[in-house]
Design a protein around this motif. Structure first.
Motif, PDB file in Angstrom:
ATOM      1  N   ARG A  53       3.221  -1.019  -9.001  1.00 22.40           N
ATOM      2  CA  ARG A  53       2.560  -0.563 -10.221  1.00 22.40           C
ATOM      3  C   ARG A  53       2.591   0.955 -10.250  1.00 22.40           C
ATOM      4  NH1 ARG A  53      -2.551   1.535  -9.627  1.00 22.40           N
ATOM      5  NH2 ARG A  53      -3.557   1.260  -7.579  1.00 22.40           N
ATOM      6  N   ALA A  54       2.619   1.508 -11.433  1.00 20.71           N
ATOM      7  CA  ALA A  54       2.605   2.962 -11.576  1.00 20.71           C
ATOM      8  C   ALA A  54       1.248   3.514 -11.154  1.00 20.71           C
ATOM      9  CB  ALA A  54       2.910   3.352 -13.019  1.00 20.71           C
ATOM     10  N   THR A  55       1.251   4.702 -10.569  1.00 20.91           N
ATOM     11  CA  THR A  55       0.013   5.303 -10.097  1.00 20.91           C
ATOM     12  C   THR A  55       0.126   6.820 -10.141  1.00 20.91           C
ATOM     13  OG1 THR A  55      -1.514   5.452  -8.213  1.00 20.91           O
ATOM     14  CG2 THR A  55       0.812   5.234  -7.692  1.00 20.91           C
ATOM     15  N   GLY A 102      10.346  -3.366 -15.167  1.00 24.09           N
ATOM     16  CA  GLY A 102      11.571  -2.714 -14.739  1.00 24.09           C
ATOM     17  C   GLY A 102      11.790  -2.847 -13.253  1.00 24.09           C
ATOM     18  N   ARG A 103      12.972  -2.474 -12.825  1.00 19.69           N
ATOM     19  CA  ARG A 103      13.321  -2.468 -11.412  1.00 19.69           C
ATOM     20  C   ARG A 103      13.400  -1.023 -10.963  1.00 19.69           C
ATOM     21  NH1 ARG A 103      18.455  -3.224  -8.859  1.00 19.69           N
ATOM     22  NH2 ARG A 103      19.318  -3.447 -10.954  1.00 19.69           N
ATOM     23  N   VAL A 104      12.726  -0.691  -9.865  1.00 15.80           N
ATOM     24  CA  VAL A 104      12.694   0.679  -9.385  1.00 15.80           C
ATOM     25  C   VAL A 104      13.282   0.737  -7.979  1.00 15.80           C
ATOM     26  CG1 VAL A 104      10.742   1.414 -10.801  1.00 15.80           C
ATOM     27  CG2 VAL A 104      10.311   0.415  -8.539  1.00 15.80           C
ATOM     28  N   ALA A 105      13.914   1.869  -7.667  1.00 20.47           N
ATOM     29  CA  ALA A 105      14.488   2.097  -6.346  1.00 20.47           C
ATOM     30  C   ALA A 105      13.622   3.080  -5.575  1.00 20.47           C
ATOM     31  CB  ALA A 105      15.909   2.628  -6.476  1.00 20.47           C
ATOM     32  N   LEU A 106      13.265   2.690  -4.355  1.00 14.56           N
ATOM     33  CA  LEU A 106      12.494   3.531  -3.445  1.00 14.56           C
ATOM     34  C   LEU A 106      13.327   3.768  -2.192  1.00 14.56           C
ATOM     35  CD1 LEU A 106      10.353   1.267  -4.839  1.00 14.56           C
ATOM     36  CD2 LEU A 106       8.735   2.701  -3.597  1.00 14.56           C
ATOM     37  N   THR A 112       5.791   7.792  -9.801  1.00 14.06           N
ATOM     38  CA  THR A 112       5.140   7.393  -8.551  1.00 14.06           C
ATOM     39  C   THR A 112       4.620   5.972  -8.697  1.00 14.06           C
ATOM     40  OG1 THR A 112       4.475   9.678  -8.127  1.00 14.06           O
ATOM     41  CG2 THR A 112       3.353   7.964  -6.881  1.00 14.06           C
ATOM     42  N   VAL A 113       4.906   5.143  -7.694  1.00 14.67           N
ATOM     43  CA  VAL A 113       4.476   3.748  -7.740  1.00 14.67           C
ATOM     44  C   VAL A 113       3.775   3.377  -6.436  1.00 14.67           C
ATOM     45  CG1 VAL A 113       6.389   3.119  -9.272  1.00 14.67           C
ATOM     46  CG2 VAL A 113       6.634   2.817  -6.794  1.00 14.67           C
ATOM     47  N   GLY A 141       0.779  -1.226   0.000  1.00 15.61           N
ATOM     48  CA  GLY A 141       0.000   0.000   0.000  1.00 15.61           C
ATOM     49  C   GLY A 141       0.811   1.276   0.000  1.00 15.61           C
ATOM     50  N   THR A 142       2.126   1.171   0.174  1.00 10.65           N
ATOM     51  CA  THR A 142       2.979   2.359   0.126  1.00 10.65           C
ATOM     52  C   THR A 142       2.919   2.988  -1.261  1.00 10.65           C
ATOM     53  OG1 THR A 142       4.502   1.574   1.822  1.00 10.65           O
ATOM     54  CG2 THR A 142       5.372   3.181   0.246  1.00 10.65           C
TER      55      THR A 142
END
Length: 312
Positions: free
Chosen positions: A97-99, A52-56, A77-78, A36-37
């Protein structure tokens, strides 16, 4: 009346839903990306299949579909739709997922159990150990060893990369054994938070009626949502449940030293004043703890003394 027992431990939070004298659900939460983040992320790698791989800020995640126009190195934003799933040798990244939603942190364990509407009791280290009295250690032992005993027989729980497997063992007569096992499996699935694909290997049951009775016992004791097959002629039944996060067995087995170290921190925090300050522990546990001085500092803050760790 059911109630949640909640404990904000050192290095992890713990909760148990207790009904009567049994733990119905046991949950351990550790640091990492929460379901939910919603947060800003940077696309750091491209994966075939428009993924893809994303960094948070709290880790990395697998982006299941790259929006049009987003290139490697760009930010977007994901939302985290599944937490990390630990597996031996190759942990599964969290899924995102993109949001277009505004950034917001995912609910932590306390917020999740409060949202159920069931009363929550906060357990503190200086109080009698309510979690232990409810059977916390026994549930953790089930998760770690996979051995679950029930009237008439036993289960062997085995998480694998493909599915979680339950093997039923016990003496004849077979039909009462299978019915009791079906109830025990359903309760264990809920107790340990097991999702995804689940396989149950019952004893071979002759005839359609006994197999149907076993399937109906699963339906009666396992809360939805889930899908299942019938029990086939070889005694195998498959269940599929949502899998938003790791099960308790997956979480505890993925980091044996860390699991043992957190249990040590919990024990030390509950020791009365005047207890010995030197603790002889396995080398793996000492190494894990000394590599995390913030946890030892938190232990000192909570107990008011500095503890010494020595290798066995």
């Amino acid at each position: 009346m059911p109630e949640w027992l909640y404990e904000a431990g050192i290095g992890e939070a713990r909760a148990a839903l207790v009904d009567g004298d049994a733990i119905v659900e046991a949950i351990v939460e550790r640091d990492g990306l929460r379901l939910g983040t919603v947060a800003r992320a940077r696309l750091i790698d491209l994966i075939p299949g428009n993924m893809g791989r994303v960094a948070l800020p709290d880790g990395e995640a697998l982006l299941t579909r790259i929006p049009p126009g987003v290139t490697q190195g760009a930010t977007l934003t994901v939302e985290i739709v599944r937490e990390v799933i630990p597996e031996p040798g190759r942990p599964k990244l969290a899924r995102a997922r993109a949001t277009d939603a505004a950034p917001v942190p995912g609910h932590d364990l306390l917020a999740r159990i409060v949202a159920t509407g069931i009363p929550v009791r906060h357990c503190l280290a200086h109080q009698p150990d309510a979690l232990e009295a409810a059977g916390w250690s026994e549930v953790l032992d089930e998760a770690i060893t996979g051995e679950i005993v029930f009237p008439l027989g036993s289960l062997r729980l085995s998480p694998t990369p493909a599915m979680t497997l339950f093997d039923v063992d016990g003496p004849a007569p077979i039909e009462p054994l299978a019915l009791a096992a079906a109830r025990s499996v359903a309760l264990a699935i809920r107790r340990h938070g097991i999702g995804g694909s689940i396989g149950i290997d019952f004893p071979t049951l002759p005839g359609k009626a006994p197999r149907q009775a076993v399937a109906e016992a699963i339906d009666a004791h396992l809360p939805p949502p889930f899908e299942r097959t019938a029990v086939n002629g070889f005694g195998f039944l498959q269940i599929v449940r949502p899998r938003p996060r790791a099960s308790l067995p997956e979480l505890l087995r993925a980091d044996a030293a860390g699991t043992a170290a957190r249990a040590v921190l919990r024990r030390i925090e509950r020791e009365p004043p005047g207890a010995p300050l030197a603790h002889r522990l396995p080398a793996a546990v000492v190494g894990w703890l000394t590599a995390r001085p913030a946890l030892l500092a938190e232990l000192a803050r909570r107990t008011g003394v500095v503890h010494r760790l020595e290798t066995l």
